[in-house]
Design an enzyme around this catalytic site. Sequence first.
Site: not given
Length: 333
Positions: A158, A186
């Site tokens: 990410d 996440h």
Amino acid sequence: MSEPLRVLITGAAGQIGYALAFRIANGELSPGKKVILHLLEITPALGSLEGVVMELTDCAFPTLQGVVATDKVEVAFKDIDVAFLVGSMPRKEGMDRADLLKANGNIFKVQGEALSNYAKPTVKVLVVGNPANTNALIALTTSSKLSAANFTAMTRLDHNRSLAEIASQLKVTADKVKNVIIWGNHSNTQVPDVSNAVVELDGKTVKVTEKIDEAYLKGDFVSKISLRGGAIIKARGLSSAGSAANAAIDHVKTWIHGTKPGEFVSMAIPVPANQPYGIKTGVVFSFPVTVTNGVIKVVEGLPVSEWLQGKLKATEDELQGERSTAFGALGLA
Ligand code: NAD
Ligand code: LMR
């Protein structure tokens, strides 16, 4: 001569495992250092794993000193220095990562025990298998002889997605952008935050917030990064693998070699006892961190706006919920 680095990859015949094995065998984690790869698979995948070993052999990598390919945790986890815990089921289109808790939780319970029983006490564990934060918490909880400092989960993908998106907006390469932050889980509640990020433009370092519209940074940017995994599944019919393996290597390289001066990265770690940013202990939460001599430290004291505060709370609540579900299902306290 120094001891070789023993590196475990679980799920080594899977998509991410396949993308990781060759780069690690080629010495990417610690250039020049010999590597012994430990590859774990489930019994039905041993044939496919044998093919991976044949290919690794055929590369004739000068750094690859040996390969241990097995379906036995006591063999796979023996004396390892680094563990990439990848092996588990990926989500399909329409699923959330938390939907994988039931399917994957038990794997990390067993592997936490194996880490405790067989790995080196200094082992560096990166959990990639989803839901990564809570799986890391499960493994930590069942590994009685290791400590929180041994465990991390991956939000570097990410983080890298955020670097790339900002770079593309500003028409520079990704190396010109630094200090983006991924906070929390996440999952779709993660908080991609560029309020401290800087970019090098025409030789000058400037704040990203001075160059990109605030509405975009709090709106489309956040959705694009947090939903990117799902967008890739929709496009490929499979979850991200090359970029996931790349981020896993970035994460472990940073852990081994440290962060550069003035730079921080995102890692999900067990919340430290001093509860930075008011996040309560008992979950694995992604923070901005620096690493020195293998020690991961949260970057504290960054300003937290009202917007960010609300988002931190939502992602923390989600992690607390995942913890209750997983611990209930697995009979953990
Ligand atoms: P995959 O299905 O291609 O491979 C998974 C492999 O794990 C398979 O070969 C399977 O046989 C093996 N496996 C299953 N149970 C195992 C066990 N108990 N021990 C050892 N091996 C086992 O999946 P993939 O695309 O490589 O993804 C793996 C995991 O990584 C998924 O959970 C996925 O959601 C996750 N992922 C996480 C991130 C992240 O950023 N954290 C990014 C991408 C994917
Ligand atoms: C990703 O972010 O690409 C992975 O976690 C895979 C997924 O399920 O989104």
